[in-house]
Scaffold this active site. Structure first.
Site, PDB file in Angstrom:
ATOM      1  CG  ASP A  72      -2.039   0.986   1.114  1.00  0.00           C
ATOM      2  OD1 ASP A  72      -2.306   1.464  -0.008  1.00  0.00           O
ATOM      3  OD2 ASP A  72      -2.648   1.322   2.144  1.00  0.00           O
ATOM      4  CG  HIS A 104      -0.400   1.969  -9.326  1.00  0.00           C
ATOM      5  ND1 HIS A 104      -0.550   1.607  -8.004  1.00  0.00           N
ATOM      6  CD2 HIS A 104      -1.520   2.665  -9.646  1.00  0.00           C
ATOM      7  CE1 HIS A 104      -1.707   2.061  -7.551  1.00  0.00           C
ATOM      8  NE2 HIS A 104      -2.308   2.704  -8.516  1.00  0.00           N
ATOM      9  CG  LEU A 108       9.541 -16.961  -3.824  1.00  0.00           C
ATOM     10  CD1 LEU A 108       9.457 -16.932  -2.299  1.00  0.00           C
ATOM     11  CD2 LEU A 108       9.869 -15.561  -4.342  1.00  0.00           C
TER      12      LEU A 108
END
Ligand code: FPP
Length: 244
Positions: A18, A35, A129
């Site tokens: 955020d 973004h 991962l």
């Protein structure tokens, strides 16, 4: 920094990324610029997570509520996903990352849906991962869909209502095959869960950072890991001192 006891390292880290919009506006730029920088922060964070040896990372990239944003912003976010699928997936694959998307992807256009499916297929044998990217995701919807499947099983007599257990419901949720997050990080100063992994974070340690997501990276991650390593996880039991 010396490696700590792996037992004190989260095996599953969940992040709400955020603060992109505020980061951009503080620089006099459009939110979409935030973004763009946020997607670079995500790449840095993935690298840092791999260096620290954390095996599972789940990030909230787009919530069901994000559709309420201005069209241009939504379009930019979807463009960024597409760009990441075209540009970054190959590199992630070469580094041993397995990618999985969670959430309702049926609303996305065909190019995006195919890109997601190809990324999942290409990386499905990787083990370094496990990266789960939540897109058009809602924790409540996940629980509702699980409940619908269970209700259907009850209706056909495959399952008796009184036999329904937490384990059973868990098995019907999106991340059933993975352990729940040990650590949840939310950047950007807000202290809420925003409908992310509601069931799975019942005993997760919560960490809220004031750092805006585009500024997040190895150093901020390290701070969170230091904080986590000092937590005493009791899972509803007593601490060793209090139970002595
Ligand atoms: C919240 O910041 C962030 C988002 C809604 C999107 C997160 C997306 C990225 C980090 C982009 C890249 C992701 C991928 C998978 C390529 P906000 O806009 O709510 O910030 P604000 O609270 O300051 O307004």
């Amino acid at each position: 920094m010396a490696d700590r006891d792996p037992a004190q390292l989260p095996q599953h880290l969940a992040i709400v990324m955020d603060g992109n919009g505020r980061w951009a506006m503080r620089r006099g730029k459009p939110r979409t610029y935030g973004h763009q920088s946020g997607s670079e922060a995500l790449k840095r964070t993935i690298e840092a997570v791999m260096r620290r040896g954390i095996p599972i990372l789940t990030v909230f990239a787009f919530s069901c509520e994000n559709w309420n944003r201005p069209r241009a912003e939504v379009r930019k976010l979807l463009d960024l996903f597409l760009k990441a699928l075209n540009k970054d997936v190959q590199e992630l694959h070469e580094h041993g990352v397995r990618i999985n998307f969670i959430g309702d992807r049926s609303v996305f256009n065909r190019t995006l849906r195919e890109g997601m499916a190809q990324a999942e297929q290409l990386t499905c044998s990787n083990t370094r991962l496990q990266l789960n990217v939540a897109v058009n995701y809602s924790g409540r919807s996940d629980i509702v869909q699980a409940a619908q499947r269970i209700a259907a099983a009850a209706a056909t007599g495959t399952l008796a209502a009184e036999d329904l257990s937490e384990e059973h419901l868990n098995q019907e949720l999106t991340l059933a095959h993975l352990p729940p997050p040990d650590l949840f990080i939310r950047t950007g100063g807000e202290k809420r869960l925003s409908n992310f992994l509601l069931w799975q974070i019942a005993y997760t340690e919560l960490y809220f950072s004031d750092v805006l997501w585009p500024d997040f990276g190895a150093e901020a991650l390290e701070q969170a890991l230091i904080d986590f390593s000092g937590r005493e996880r009791r899972f509803g039991g007593l601490s060793q001192v209090r139970s002595a």
